[in-house]
Write a protein that holds these residues in place. Structure first.
Motif, PDB file in Angstrom:
ATOM      1  N   ASN A  52     -96.346 -42.192  12.075  1.00 21.19           N
ATOM      2  CA  ASN A  52     -95.799 -41.064  12.832  1.00 21.19           C
ATOM      3  C   ASN A  52     -94.435 -40.671  12.286  1.00 21.19           C
ATOM      4  O   ASN A  52     -93.657 -41.517  11.852  1.00 21.19           O
ATOM      5  CB  ASN A  52     -95.652 -41.471  14.309  1.00 21.19           C
ATOM      6  CG  ASN A  52     -95.053 -40.358  15.159  1.00 21.19           C
ATOM      7  OD1 ASN A  52     -95.535 -39.230  15.154  1.00 21.19           O
ATOM      8  ND2 ASN A  52     -93.996 -40.668  15.895  1.00 21.19           N
ATOM      9  N   HIS A  87     -90.832 -39.237  13.245  1.00 28.18           N
ATOM     10  CA  HIS A  87     -89.951 -39.068  14.415  1.00 28.18           C
ATOM     11  C   HIS A  87     -88.570 -38.635  13.946  1.00 28.18           C
ATOM     12  O   HIS A  87     -87.978 -39.294  13.082  1.00 28.18           O
ATOM     13  CB  HIS A  87     -89.855 -40.382  15.205  1.00 28.18           C
ATOM     14  CG  HIS A  87     -89.064 -40.236  16.463  1.00 28.18           C
ATOM     15  ND1 HIS A  87     -89.417 -39.362  17.467  1.00 28.18           N
ATOM     16  CD2 HIS A  87     -87.915 -40.836  16.882  1.00 28.18           C
ATOM     17  CE1 HIS A  87     -88.537 -39.437  18.452  1.00 28.18           C
ATOM     18  NE2 HIS A  87     -87.611 -40.325  18.115  1.00 28.18           N
ATOM     19  N   ASP A 146     -85.755 -42.242  21.277  1.00 28.97           N
ATOM     20  CA  ASP A 146     -87.218 -42.330  21.301  1.00 28.97           C
ATOM     21  C   ASP A 146     -87.765 -41.194  22.163  1.00 28.97           C
ATOM     22  O   ASP A 146     -87.115 -40.745  23.103  1.00 28.97           O
ATOM     23  CB  ASP A 146     -87.670 -43.664  21.921  1.00 28.97           C
ATOM     24  CG  ASP A 146     -87.234 -44.861  21.080  1.00 28.97           C
ATOM     25  OD1 ASP A 146     -86.895 -44.663  19.905  1.00 28.97           O
ATOM     26  OD2 ASP A 146     -87.230 -45.980  21.619  1.00 28.97           O
ATOM     27  N   ALA A 177     -89.441 -37.438  23.324  1.00 34.41           N
ATOM     28  CA  ALA A 177     -89.332 -35.992  23.070  1.00 34.41           C
ATOM     29  C   ALA A 177     -87.881 -35.527  22.939  1.00 34.41           C
ATOM     30  O   ALA A 177     -86.945 -36.203  23.365  1.00 34.41           O
ATOM     31  CB  ALA A 177     -90.022 -35.232  24.208  1.00 34.41           C
ATOM     32  N   ALA A 219     -85.765 -35.268  20.547  1.00 36.48           N
ATOM     33  CA  ALA A 219     -84.823 -36.181  19.877  1.00 36.48           C
ATOM     34  C   ALA A 219     -83.713 -35.423  19.153  1.00 36.48           C
ATOM     35  O   ALA A 219     -82.552 -35.857  19.159  1.00 36.48           O
ATOM     36  CB  ALA A 219     -85.579 -37.070  18.892  1.00 36.48           C
ATOM     37  N   ALA A 226     -84.118 -39.190  10.400  1.00 34.06           N
ATOM     38  CA  ALA A 226     -85.564 -39.098  10.624  1.00 34.06           C
ATOM     39  C   ALA A 226     -86.198 -40.355  10.062  1.00 34.06           C
ATOM     40  O   ALA A 226     -85.658 -41.001   9.160  1.00 34.06           O
ATOM     41  CB  ALA A 226     -86.129 -37.862   9.937  1.00 34.06           C
ATOM     42  N   HIS A 235     -92.762 -44.157  10.834  1.00 31.31           N
ATOM     43  CA  HIS A 235     -92.994 -45.517  11.319  1.00 31.31           C
ATOM     44  C   HIS A 235     -94.467 -45.718  11.650  1.00 31.31           C
ATOM     45  O   HIS A 235     -95.218 -44.760  11.861  1.00 31.31           O
ATOM     46  CB  HIS A 235     -92.117 -45.798  12.544  1.00 31.31           C
ATOM     47  CG  HIS A 235     -92.472 -44.962  13.746  1.00 31.31           C
ATOM     48  ND1 HIS A 235     -93.367 -45.367  14.708  1.00 31.31           N
ATOM     49  CD2 HIS A 235     -92.069 -43.729  14.136  1.00 31.31           C
ATOM     50  CE1 HIS A 235     -93.488 -44.436  15.637  1.00 31.31           C
ATOM     51  NE2 HIS A 235     -92.717 -43.427  15.312  1.00 31.31           N
ATOM     52  N   VAL A 254     -97.526 -46.634  14.084  1.00 23.51           N
ATOM     53  CA  VAL A 254     -97.731 -46.336  15.499  1.00 23.51           C
ATOM     54  C   VAL A 254     -98.218 -47.586  16.223  1.00 23.51           C
ATOM     55  O   VAL A 254     -99.200 -48.214  15.818  1.00 23.51           O
ATOM     56  CB  VAL A 254     -98.735 -45.177  15.683  1.00 23.51           C
ATOM     57  CG1 VAL A 254     -99.098 -44.989  17.153  1.00 23.51           C
ATOM     58  CG2 VAL A 254     -98.131 -43.880  15.129  1.00 23.51           C
ATOM     59  N   VAL A 262     -93.710 -46.237  22.454  1.00 23.34           N
ATOM     60  CA  VAL A 262     -93.395 -44.958  21.801  1.00 23.34           C
ATOM     61  C   VAL A 262     -92.235 -45.101  20.812  1.00 23.34           C
ATOM     62  O   VAL A 262     -91.157 -45.579  21.175  1.00 23.34           O
ATOM     63  CB  VAL A 262     -93.037 -43.892  22.865  1.00 23.34           C
ATOM     64  CG1 VAL A 262     -92.644 -42.576  22.210  1.00 23.34           C
ATOM     65  CG2 VAL A 262     -94.223 -43.674  23.797  1.00 23.34           C
ATOM     66  N   ASP A 263     -92.498 -44.681  19.559  1.00 21.54           N
ATOM     67  CA  ASP A 263     -91.490 -44.637  18.493  1.00 21.54           C
ATOM     68  C   ASP A 263     -90.865 -46.004  18.210  1.00 21.54           C
ATOM     69  O   ASP A 263     -89.730 -46.098  17.746  1.00 21.54           O
ATOM     70  CB  ASP A 263     -90.394 -43.600  18.811  1.00 21.54           C
ATOM     71  CG  ASP A 263     -90.976 -42.199  18.938  1.00 21.54           C
ATOM     72  OD1 ASP A 263     -91.919 -41.878  18.198  1.00 21.54           O
ATOM     73  OD2 ASP A 263     -90.501 -41.426  19.798  1.00 21.54           O
ATOM     74  N   GLU A 272     -87.567 -34.493   6.568  1.00 23.81           N
ATOM     75  CA  GLU A 272     -88.890 -34.834   7.126  1.00 23.81           C
ATOM     76  C   GLU A 272     -89.997 -34.516   6.124  1.00 23.81           C
ATOM     77  O   GLU A 272     -90.926 -35.304   5.946  1.00 23.81           O
ATOM     78  CB  GLU A 272     -89.145 -34.040   8.411  1.00 23.81           C
ATOM     79  CG  GLU A 272     -88.318 -34.476   9.590  1.00 23.81           C
ATOM     80  CD  GLU A 272     -88.596 -33.644  10.831  1.00 23.81           C
ATOM     81  OE1 GLU A 272     -88.405 -34.160  11.929  1.00 23.81           O
ATOM     82  OE2 GLU A 272     -89.002 -32.473  10.709  1.00 23.81           O
TER      83      GLU A 272
END
Length: 224
Positions: free
Chosen positions: A133, A135, A143, A145, A147, A165, A168, A170, A174-175, A204
């Motif tokens: 994922n 993030h 961690d 939404a 961010a 960024a 990682h 999954v 979360v994260d 990213e």
């Protein structure tokens, strides 16, 4: 000749990170690699259009949580997650990438892709498929939404001097999975959030391709 590596990408939005993967497939940065499916939980996600307009076009699939629950009375969020896993695993991918996927996948998904439970009753579990994922924050910071907005706000308050960024693995939390690639991105005093966001997105686009190559080289190395 080296065997082809298949990737499935899960998206929820415009798909700029997906585009970075589309542009990299079968190039020296992501050799012998094909995106075999782009899956979205939002019907209007522009990433589905990006997939359809790729050359050659990439197959797409769509399934959203609320319509699924409405059409299947008695089913739960875990059933939805399992259905997403079934659609994705039908592709027999070597790697699953969450690229701006805005739905937290629970054990209904993870138990199938990790090979803990079989896809169908009576079948043997499949081999585990790695899931990674993207993030837009550093490990352990922001961690979940929003961010980018939360990091920018923390900078304005003098709490941090930079964000970043990461890609990682999954896991259930979360994260919190093992970071594969981490890149710091400084926040410049006085800049608008849009400028910081633009610099972060460029990072990213690089690390999503690098992490994909790294994990594919672990699970299906190119033959020499």
């Amino acid at each position: 000749m080296a065997a082809e590596r298949k990737v499935v990408v899960l998206i929820s939005g415009s798909g700029t990170n997906l585009q970075a993967l589309i542009d990299a497939q079968n190039t020296p940065t992501l050799p012998n690699t094909r995106i075999s499916l782009v899956f979205s939980n939002r019907k209007a996600a522009y990433g589905l259009t990006r997939a359809a307009q790729a050359d050659p076009p990439i197959p797409t699939a769509y399934l959203a949580l609320q319509p699924y629950l409405k059409a299947n009375p008695g089913k739960t969020r875990a059933d939805y997650d399992a259905e997403v896993a079934r659609v994705v695993l039908r592709e027999d991918p070597d790697l699953i990438i969450l690229a701006g996927w805005m739905h937290i996948l629970g054990e209904g998904f993870l138990e199938l892709v990790d090979g803990i439970k079989p896809l169908r009753e009576g079948e043997a579990p499949r081999k585990p498929v790695p899931v990674i994922n993207l993030h837009p924050a550093l490990p352990g910071a922001f961690d979940g939404a929003n961010a980018i907005e939360r990091a920018f706000e923390a900078f304005q308050k003098g709490e941090i001097s930079s964000s970043g960024a990461m890609m990682h693995r999954v896991v259930k939390d979360v994260d919190r999975g093992e970071p594969l690639i981490v890149r710091e991105v400084p926040i410049i005093k006085g800049e608008p959030i849009e400028a910081f966001e633009e610099r972060l997105h460029k990072v990213e686009h690089e690390i999503i391709v690098q992490a994909a190559a790294k994990v594919l080289d672990e699970v299906k190395p190119l033959q020499t």
